[in-house]
Motif scaffolding. Structure first.
Motif, PDB file in Angstrom:
ATOM      1  N   ASN A 142       0.842  -1.190   0.000  1.00 10.38           N
ATOM      2  CA  ASN A 142       0.000   0.000   0.000  1.00 10.38           C
ATOM      3  C   ASN A 142       0.880   1.244   0.000  1.00 10.38           C
ATOM      4  O   ASN A 142       1.870   1.311   0.743  1.00 10.38           O
ATOM      5  N   GLU A 143       0.519   2.231  -0.813  1.00 12.40           N
ATOM      6  CA  GLU A 143       1.329   3.442  -0.905  1.00 12.40           C
ATOM      7  C   GLU A 143       1.389   4.214   0.406  1.00 12.40           C
ATOM      8  O   GLU A 143       2.288   5.052   0.611  1.00 12.40           O
ATOM      9  N   MET A 144       0.454   3.968   1.320  1.00 20.73           N
ATOM     10  CA  MET A 144       0.437   4.685   2.597  1.00 20.73           C
ATOM     11  C   MET A 144       1.227   3.968   3.691  1.00 20.73           C
ATOM     12  O   MET A 144       1.410   4.525   4.781  1.00 20.73           O
ATOM     13  N   SER A 145       1.673   2.752   3.433  1.00 24.55           N
ATOM     14  CA  SER A 145       2.447   2.014   4.438  1.00 24.55           C
ATOM     15  C   SER A 145       3.800   2.693   4.647  1.00 24.55           C
ATOM     16  O   SER A 145       4.399   3.218   3.705  1.00 24.55           O
ATOM     17  N   MET A 146       4.286   2.649   5.881  1.00 24.99           N
ATOM     18  CA  MET A 146       5.544   3.315   6.188  1.00 24.99           C
ATOM     19  C   MET A 146       6.706   2.721   5.397  1.00 24.99           C
ATOM     20  O   MET A 146       7.589   3.454   4.929  1.00 24.99           O
ATOM     21  N   HIS A 147       6.726   1.390   5.227  1.00 24.48           N
ATOM     22  CA  HIS A 147       7.824   0.802   4.480  1.00 24.48           C
ATOM     23  C   HIS A 147       7.771   1.179   2.997  1.00 24.48           C
ATOM     24  O   HIS A 147       8.802   1.313   2.349  1.00 24.48           O
ATOM     25  N   THR A 148       6.566   1.360   2.465  1.00 27.22           N
ATOM     26  CA  THR A 148       6.446   1.806   1.078  1.00 27.22           C
ATOM     27  C   THR A 148       6.961   3.231   0.931  1.00 27.22           C
ATOM     28  O   THR A 148       7.674   3.559  -0.033  1.00 27.22           O
ATOM     29  N   ILE A 149       6.600   4.093   1.886  1.00 28.95           N
ATOM     30  CA  ILE A 149       7.093   5.475   1.869  1.00 28.95           C
ATOM     31  C   ILE A 149       8.620   5.500   1.947  1.00 28.95           C
ATOM     32  O   ILE A 149       9.290   6.244   1.222  1.00 28.95           O
ATOM     33  N   ASN A 150       9.183   4.669   2.826  1.00 21.74           N
ATOM     34  CA  ASN A 150      10.641   4.605   2.947  1.00 21.74           C
ATOM     35  C   ASN A 150      11.286   4.176   1.636  1.00 21.74           C
ATOM     36  O   ASN A 150      12.325   4.709   1.224  1.00 21.74           O
ATOM     37  N   ILE A 151      10.694   3.192   0.969  1.00 21.62           N
ATOM     38  CA  ILE A 151      11.244   2.712  -0.299  1.00 21.62           C
ATOM     39  C   ILE A 151      11.161   3.794  -1.373  1.00 21.62           C
ATOM     40  O   ILE A 151      12.124   4.038  -2.112  1.00 21.62           O
ATOM     41  N   GLU A 152      10.023   4.457  -1.456  1.00 19.49           N
ATOM     42  CA  GLU A 152       9.851   5.499  -2.469  1.00 19.49           C
ATOM     43  C   GLU A 152      10.812   6.664  -2.250  1.00 19.49           C
ATOM     44  O   GLU A 152      11.312   7.254  -3.214  1.00 19.49           O
ATOM     45  N   GLN A 153      11.098   6.985  -0.996  1.00 19.16           N
ATOM     46  CA  GLN A 153      11.951   8.132  -0.708  1.00 19.16           C
ATOM     47  C   GLN A 153      13.425   7.780  -0.618  1.00 19.16           C
ATOM     48  O   GLN A 153      14.268   8.688  -0.604  1.00 19.16           O
ATOM     49  N   ASN A 154      13.735   6.498  -0.585  1.00 18.77           N
ATOM     50  CA  ASN A 154      15.139   6.082  -0.491  1.00 18.77           C
ATOM     51  C   ASN A 154      15.535   5.162  -1.640  1.00 18.77           C
ATOM     52  O   ASN A 154      16.233   5.580  -2.559  1.00 18.77           O
ATOM     53  N   ALA A 155      15.055   3.917  -1.596  1.00 16.80           N
ATOM     54  CA  ALA A 155      15.502   2.921  -2.562  1.00 16.80           C
ATOM     55  C   ALA A 155      15.148   3.289  -4.000  1.00 16.80           C
ATOM     56  O   ALA A 155      15.899   2.965  -4.935  1.00 16.80           O
ATOM     57  N   LEU A 156      14.013   3.963  -4.206  1.00 17.88           N
ATOM     58  CA  LEU A 156      13.588   4.314  -5.567  1.00 17.88           C
ATOM     59  C   LEU A 156      13.807   5.786  -5.900  1.00 17.88           C
ATOM     60  O   LEU A 156      13.459   6.229  -6.989  1.00 17.88           O
ATOM     61  N   ASN A 157      14.387   6.520  -4.977  1.00 17.14           N
ATOM     62  CA  ASN A 157      14.630   7.946  -5.186  1.00 17.14           C
ATOM     63  C   ASN A 157      16.043   8.160  -5.716  1.00 17.14           C
ATOM     64  O   ASN A 157      17.007   8.218  -4.956  1.00 17.14           O
ATOM     65  N   LYS A 158      16.159   8.286  -7.032  1.00 16.94           N
ATOM     66  CA  LYS A 158      17.481   8.436  -7.655  1.00 16.94           C
ATOM     67  C   LYS A 158      18.095   9.806  -7.407  1.00 16.94           C
ATOM     68  O   LYS A 158      19.296  10.003  -7.601  1.00 16.94           O
ATOM     69  N   ASP A 159      17.284  10.764  -6.976  1.00 14.27           N
ATOM     70  CA  ASP A 159      17.792  12.114  -6.757  1.00 14.27           C
ATOM     71  C   ASP A 159      18.239  12.352  -5.323  1.00 14.27           C
ATOM     72  O   ASP A 159      18.737  13.437  -4.998  1.00 14.27           O
ATOM     73  N   CYS A 160      18.049  11.349  -4.471  1.00 16.33           N
ATOM     74  CA  CYS A 160      18.423  11.519  -3.060  1.00 16.33           C
ATOM     75  C   CYS A 160      19.945  11.440  -2.920  1.00 16.33           C
ATOM     76  O   CYS A 160      20.564  10.414  -3.241  1.00 16.33           O
ATOM     77  N   ALA A 161      20.533  12.540  -2.445  1.00 13.99           N
ATOM     78  CA  ALA A 161      21.996  12.586  -2.304  1.00 13.99           C
ATOM     79  C   ALA A 161      22.428  12.598  -0.845  1.00 13.99           C
ATOM     80  O   ALA A 161      23.610  12.732  -0.545  1.00 13.99           O
ATOM     81  N   GLU A 162      21.472  12.448   0.063  1.00 15.21           N
ATOM     82  CA  GLU A 162      21.809  12.474   1.482  1.00 15.21           C
ATOM     83  C   GLU A 162      22.532  11.197   1.894  1.00 15.21           C
ATOM     84  O   GLU A 162      22.340  10.133   1.302  1.00 15.21           O
ATOM     85  N   ALA A 163      23.340  11.335   2.942  1.00 15.41           N
ATOM     86  CA  ALA A 163      24.116  10.183   3.420  1.00 15.41           C
ATOM     87  C   ALA A 163      23.221   9.087   3.973  1.00 15.41           C
ATOM     88  O   ALA A 163      23.609   7.919   4.032  1.00 15.41           O
ATOM     89  N   THR A 164      22.003   9.462   4.400  1.00 15.45           N
ATOM     90  CA  THR A 164      21.098   8.472   4.986  1.00 15.45           C
ATOM     91  C   THR A 164      20.341   7.672   3.931  1.00 15.45           C
ATOM     92  O   THR A 164      19.647   6.712   4.266  1.00 15.45           O
ATOM     93  N   CYS A 165      20.422   8.074   2.676  1.00 18.90           N
ATOM     94  CA  CYS A 165      19.704   7.369   1.611  1.00 18.90           C
ATOM     95  C   CYS A 165      20.383   6.043   1.287  1.00 18.90           C
ATOM     96  O   CYS A 165      21.610   5.919   1.342  1.00 18.90           O
TER      97      CYS A 165
END
Length: 387
Positions: A142-165
């Motif tokens: 589900n797009e509202m699940s916390m793990h889905t949000i984490n994946i979208e903002q980290n694992a699938l976010n190619k523009d994320c340049a932060e050290a935590t990504c």
């Protein structure tokens, strides 16, 4: 129960040993014509022949507790033969990992948190999954699940340049308790950790119909949500796989390519019930096997920890020395003479082992050159001492 089994098995064994040679030869021809089993039967027959020709193979190879395989000196000096014997008697680590992934349908998904205050921290979620044709875990999320949000903002976010990504997630899954014991067995079961890249599966993917069908059959709720725009399928592509056989047993990194082509064990979905039944209803037969085939003295406890198409693993605890509180725990591999292809075959092979242990314990002599139990493939695979 044990006496009835032993009596029945005695009658079967007696009639079997008195069958004419022509009858036995006829059955051999029938077996050899089974094309699906020919290659496996030939491979495993080599194991049985080795054990018949030189009984010094029994216990010749040991496995270090929580470590790699270590070979003890081989009586006949044939190191390659001994190594082949070990791996023909047991599933390889790729098959074991594939079996765990196939039997389990849920696990813990660890993502990198993007929530305020815990950015970059590992975040664990319970998830369901199925495997695709290559053994890759597929999740419906589900797009509202916390793990889905984490994946979208980290694992699938190619523009994320932060050290935590991070573009990686980890799926942890383990078999349920197979020990048949009332005590918790959390660390005494096989488990796998899959560290993976993530891809969102488009709705027009070539294997989407297969994925939808498998998910629907495995997880009944899926039919109600998989067509919702708020849900989507995600595929985990393993980069690293780590397999642990259980507490005090082999732990090893698994090659991803070998994992993908490996086949899960044919008894995988029934192994747990077989093991529980053996430990609950056949305790005296197991104890007889320990004493007469495994040559264990001062036996404290024995239980089966696993059953697969090639044999069963048993864990034996015995008193060490004269102190009752000083115990030694060994794990043995008791092999089948041929690989089994069904639950009924496995039951038959196990009862044959129990019967031969009973015959040896009661001094039966059938007048041939083989002592009861002498051709059962047996290997000591792990040892530990407990104070």
């Amino acid at each position: 129960m044990s006496s009835s089994i032993s009596a029945t098995a005695t009658a079967i064994s007696s009639s079997h040993r008195r069958r004419p040679v022509a009858f036995v030869a006829g059955w051999i021809i029938v077996v050899l014509t089974l094309g699906a089993l020919t290659q496996q039967a030939q491979s495993f027959t080599t194991v049985s022949v080795k054990n018949q020709s030189t009984k010094k193979h029994v216990g010749a190879t040991a496995v270090a507790v929580n470590g790699e395989e270590t070979k003890a000196p081989v009586a006949n000096g044939d190191d390659d033969t001994e190594e082949d014997y070990l791996w023909e008697l047991r599933l390889n680590v790729f098959e074991k990992a594939k079996t765990v992934a196939s039997v389990c349908t849920s696990g813990t998904l660890c993502t990198v948190s993007s929530h305020d205050g815990i950015q970059g921290a590992p975040f664990g979620s319970f998830v369901d999954y199925v495997l695709d044709d290559e053994g890759n875990p597929v999740l419906l999320m589900n797009e509202m699940s916390m793990h889905t949000i984490n994946i979208e903002q980290n694992a699938l976010n190619k523009d994320c340049a932060e050290a935590t990504c991070s573009n990686l997630v980890t799926l942890f899954t383990q078999l349920s308790d197979t020990a048949g014991s009332s005590a918790p067995q959390g660390q005494d079961v096989s488990r796998c950790s899959f560290t993976c890249r993530v891809e969102k599966i488009p709705r027009d993917a070539p294997d989407m119909d297969t994925i939808r069908m498998r998910y629907s059959l495995t997880h009944t709720y899926a039919d109600q949500v998989m067509d919702s725009p708020k849900f989507a399928f995600y595929r985990l592509l393993p980069e690293k796989i780590y397999y642990v056989g259980g507490f005090g047993v082999m732990a090893k990194w698994v090659d991803v390519d070998d994992y993908k082509v490996a086949a899960p064990d044919i008894l995988a979905k029934d192994a747990s019930s077989i093991v529980k039944k053996l430990n609950r209803e056949f305790k005296s037969d197991l104890e007889g096997m320990a004493r007469h085939l495994l040559n264990v003295e001062k036996l404290e406890d024995i239980r089966v920890t696993n059953v697969d198409r090639l044999g069963m693993d048993v864990r034996v605890t015995r008193q060490q020395g004269t102190r009752r509180n000083k115990l030694s725990t060994d794990e043995f591999r008791v092999g089948f003479r041929i690989p089994v292809i069904s639950v009924e075959d496995a039951k038959s092979e196990i009862l044959k082992v129990f019967q031969e242990a009973w015959e040896k314990g009661n001094g039966f002599d059938w007048g041939d050159s083989e002592e009861p139990g002498s051709t059962v493939p047996i290997m000591k695979i792990a040892a530990d001492s407990l104070e």
